[in-house]
Write a protein that holds these residues in place. Structure first.
Motif, mmCIF file in Angstrom:
data_model
loop_
_atom_site.group_PDB
_atom_site.id
_atom_site.type_symbol
_atom_site.label_atom_id
_atom_site.label_comp_id
_atom_site.label_asym_id
_atom_site.label_seq_id
_atom_site.Cartn_x
_atom_site.Cartn_y
_atom_site.Cartn_z
ATOM 1 N N ARG A 8 -53.644 -59.992 -25.433
ATOM 2 C CA ARG A 8 -53.996 -60.035 -24.143
ATOM 3 C C ARG A 8 -53.582 -58.758 -23.292
ATOM 4 N NH1 ARG A 8 -56.979 -62.540 -25.104
ATOM 5 N NH2 ARG A 8 -57.747 -64.717 -24.539
ATOM 6 N N SER A 12 -55.971 -56.070 -21.678
ATOM 7 C CA SER A 12 -55.835 -55.516 -20.165
ATOM 8 C C SER A 12 -55.552 -54.194 -20.091
ATOM 9 C CB SER A 12 -54.213 -56.280 -19.642
ATOM 10 O OG SER A 12 -54.557 -57.714 -19.578
ATOM 11 N N SER A 298 -55.570 -53.955 -10.976
ATOM 12 C CA SER A 298 -54.438 -54.318 -11.846
ATOM 13 C C SER A 298 -54.094 -55.569 -11.341
ATOM 14 C CB SER A 298 -53.295 -53.300 -11.457
ATOM 15 O OG SER A 298 -53.718 -51.710 -11.830
ATOM 16 N N ILE A 301 -56.078 -57.944 -13.306
ATOM 17 C CA ILE A 301 -55.629 -57.991 -14.655
ATOM 18 C C ILE A 301 -54.329 -59.080 -14.881
ATOM 19 C CG2 ILE A 301 -54.454 -56.625 -16.651
ATOM 20 C CD1 ILE A 301 -56.537 -54.394 -15.696
ATOM 21 N N ASN A 304 -55.098 -62.521 -14.101
ATOM 22 C CA ASN A 304 -55.807 -63.133 -15.322
ATOM 23 C C ASN A 304 -54.695 -63.232 -16.617
ATOM 24 O OD1 ASN A 304 -57.900 -64.092 -16.743
ATOM 25 N ND2 ASN A 304 -58.672 -61.930 -17.349
ATOM 26 N N PHE A 305 -53.908 -62.650 -16.796
ATOM 27 C CA PHE A 305 -52.985 -62.498 -17.815
ATOM 28 C C PHE A 305 -52.077 -63.752 -17.691
ATOM 29 C CE2 PHE A 305 -48.747 -61.512 -19.709
ATOM 30 C CZ PHE A 305 -49.238 -61.411 -20.941
#
Length: 323
Positions: A8, A12, A298, A301, A304-305
């Motif tokens: 992941r 990213s 950012s 990301i 989402n992570f």
């Protein structure tokens, strides 16, 4: 789990690098900031001097390489208008936007989950129809129109709440926030409500759908057969099951609230990064626009992570299926 997290992280970084290229080329290929910053009666020498000081006299690939090198050191350029690091401008305004987004998502959860549960437990009833009709309005009505109506009703007609600005702020645990004063909270109510309406409708519909899909399942029937009360069945077994899709959607929606709160911040003159973006676009302040887009990407990301990791914890099958 370690392999899942590393994969992941790599994905990213690739997304962030691709975004940097696309954003830079797209933004720097539009317009000429010198036209906005230089007086019409300026001489060619004065114009050339300003363009050289801003780095606008160099070819686009050279500008990108310089931008990339500076970005790796945390420097996303200086604002043409404010003459200060663009990243500092973003971080000055970011707390106001985060405050607005977090309050909006809190409103949508606190109101949306109970309403979705009620609608899901009483399908095709008057209550269900009323709640779902309200959620359709939240989806259908334009955000800017909702904001103007909130101002018209609660500020102009009733005079209950202020129509614009962040209001006085104070510090709570060292954090600058509107919650430090009642006047600050009053200024926060209308823009947070406007930003929350669409997400509120989404949470209601997701919760209702999850309840309707979960109630007929065997484990719910087994829980009832054990003699558990309906309240415990719903609040423990059903709600826990429907939280997995809710966590996923809510995590991503926080990012969208931050990114797409531009309309709300403009209507209510909220001093966040959304309003800064609009002002920078109008003035062709390229470094600020690029910094805004990269910071927002950012944030997406990171969120989402975090959602992926949390999802894999809640449902280990996701983690095992992708290793």
């Amino acid at each position: 789990m370690t392999v899942f997290v590393i994969r992941r992280l790599m994905q990213s970084l690739l997304v962030l690098a691709a975004t940097a290229v696309i954003v830079f080329v797209g933004v720097y290929a539009i317009g000429d900031p010198a036209e906005m910053l230089i007086a019409p009666d300026a001489t060619p020498a004065e114009r050339a001097q300003v363009e050289a000081s801003l780095g606008l006299d160099k070819p686009l690939p050279v500008q990108f390489l310089a931008f990339l090198g500076n970005a790796l050191h945390g420097d996303l350029g200086r604002s043409f208008v404010f003459n200060q690091p663009s990243i500092s401008l973003i971080f000055e305004r970011l707390p106001a936007t985060l405050e607005l987004a977090l309050v909006a998502i809190l409103i949508s959860l606190v109101i949306g989950i109970p309403l979705g549960l009620i609608a899901g437990l009483k399908p095709r009833s008057v209550t269900d129809e009323t709640i779902m009709t309200g959620s359709i309005l939240g989806f259908s009505l334009p955000n800017f129109w909702q904001g103007m109506m909130l101002v018209m009703i609660f500020s102009v007609w009733l005079g209950w709440l202020p129509s614009s600005g962040r209001g006085p702020t104070g510090q709570i645990f060292g954090i600058e926030t509107s919650f430090a004063s009642w006047e600050g909270i009053r200024h926060l109510i209308l823009p947070a409500t406007n930003l929350a309406l669409f997400k509120l409708s989404l949470v209601i519909r997701l919760t209702r759908t999850g309840v309707r899909e979960t109630m007929p399942l065997d484990f719910v029937k087994f829980a009832r057969a054990k003699g558990l009360t309906e309240r415990r069945v719903v609040l423990v077994h059903v709600l826990k099951t429907i939280m997995i899709p809710l966590v996923t959607v809510i995590g991503m929606e926080i990012g969208s609230l931050i990114a797409f709160g531009v309309v709300t911040e403009t209507i209510f003159a909220w001093p966040g990064i959304g309003k800064l973006l609009i002002d920078s676009i109008m003035r062709l302040d390229r470094p600020v626009v690029v910094a805004y887009l990269l910071v927002v990407v950012s944030l997406f990301i990171v969120l989402n992570f975090a959602v992926d990791v949390l999802y894999s914890i809640l449902d280990p099958r996701i983690r095992l299926g992708r290793n």
